[in-house]
Design an enzyme around this catalytic site. Structure first.
Site, mmCIF file in Angstrom:
data_model
loop_
_atom_site.group_PDB
_atom_site.id
_atom_site.type_symbol
_atom_site.label_atom_id
_atom_site.label_comp_id
_atom_site.label_asym_id
_atom_site.label_seq_id
_atom_site.Cartn_x
_atom_site.Cartn_y
_atom_site.Cartn_z
ATOM 1 N N ASP A 43 24.250 48.404 -22.043
ATOM 2 C CA ASP A 43 25.283 48.934 -22.918
ATOM 3 C C ASP A 43 25.362 48.127 -24.202
ATOM 4 O O ASP A 43 24.775 47.051 -24.318
ATOM 5 C CB ASP A 43 26.641 49.069 -22.223
ATOM 6 C CG ASP A 43 27.352 47.760 -21.968
ATOM 7 O OD1 ASP A 43 26.856 46.690 -22.378
ATOM 8 O OD2 ASP A 43 28.428 47.796 -21.360
ATOM 9 N N HIS A 101 34.731 55.755 -35.988
ATOM 10 C CA HIS A 101 34.041 56.462 -34.913
ATOM 11 C C HIS A 101 32.760 57.158 -35.373
ATOM 12 O O HIS A 101 31.819 57.300 -34.585
ATOM 13 C CB HIS A 101 34.989 57.455 -34.236
ATOM 14 C CG HIS A 101 36.004 56.768 -33.385
ATOM 15 N ND1 HIS A 101 37.217 56.343 -33.882
ATOM 16 C CD2 HIS A 101 35.972 56.387 -32.086
ATOM 17 C CE1 HIS A 101 37.891 55.750 -32.920
ATOM 18 N NE2 HIS A 101 37.162 55.758 -31.821
ATOM 19 N N GLU A 126 29.155 54.100 -23.955
ATOM 20 C CA GLU A 126 28.078 53.343 -24.608
ATOM 21 C C GLU A 126 27.128 52.736 -23.587
ATOM 22 O O GLU A 126 26.375 51.824 -23.898
ATOM 23 C CB GLU A 126 28.655 52.270 -25.539
ATOM 24 C CG GLU A 126 29.207 51.045 -24.870
ATOM 25 C CD GLU A 126 30.649 51.170 -24.381
ATOM 26 O OE1 GLU A 126 31.170 50.160 -23.908
ATOM 27 O OE2 GLU A 126 31.246 52.247 -24.445
#
Length: 177
Positions: A61, A74, A104
């Protein structure tokens, strides 16, 4: 049950193919979706055991992804996810399944790959991402990833055993910096 014959050049066949593709591919990253990953992993576990071959699983991640979203927005976070996926897809083999596991978090199913091979790929991806320039709207965004890998063991009863070990190693990597 009703059956319908669809030829390859048929517009309706192309439509159905695109609908199927939309169910297995994440729209943002173009990586596979979690459901597809889990099905593929089950099949690869069966194949690995039947043919006595190695199988590894990688989970990774983006480090401090929330900070990227909070500081850059974002849209920048979406850009980072897309670029990361593009980098990974350029580094893996065609028979390896790359999927977005969560926000993620990403995973790769690594058929015929032992633990050392999985570690080498993880380290190579980690270095590649760290060295890459993620530039969104003329702003450079520093991106790093943490990875965890695990190899299929005889004691693994279900695919989630393998996933759990890779996830534990991912968090060991995060804690270790």
């Amino acid at each position: 049950t009703s059956f319908k014959y669809l030829s390859g050049q048929d517009v309706e066949a192309q439509y159905h193919e695109e609908i199927y593709r939309m169910t297995i591919i994440d729209g943002l990253t173009q990586a596979h979706v979690k459901r597809y990953l889990l099905e593929a992993l089950e099949k690869e576990i069966i194949r690995a055991r039947r043919h006595e071959r190695e199988l590894s699983f990688m989970m990774f991640d983006i480090d401090h992804f929330k900070k990227i979203n909070d500081y850059h927005g974002h849209l920048a976070g979406d850009f980072v996810l897309k670029e990361l996926a593009r980098i990974v897809m350029g580094r893996i083999r065609r028979d390896e399944v790359f999927a977005r596991y969560g926000g993620e978090e990403f995973c790769i199913v690594l058929p015929e790959t032992n633990l050392e091979g999985a570690r080498a790929l993880a380290e190579g991806l980690r270095e590649k991402v760290e060295q890459s320039r993620f530039t969104f709207q003329n702003e450079l965004i520093k991106v790093t990833i943490s990875c965890g890998v695990a190899e299929l063991a005889e004691t693994d009863k279900v695919s989630t055993d393998l996933i759990k070990r890779a996830d534990e190693r991912l968090y060991e990597a995060k804690r270790g910096g």
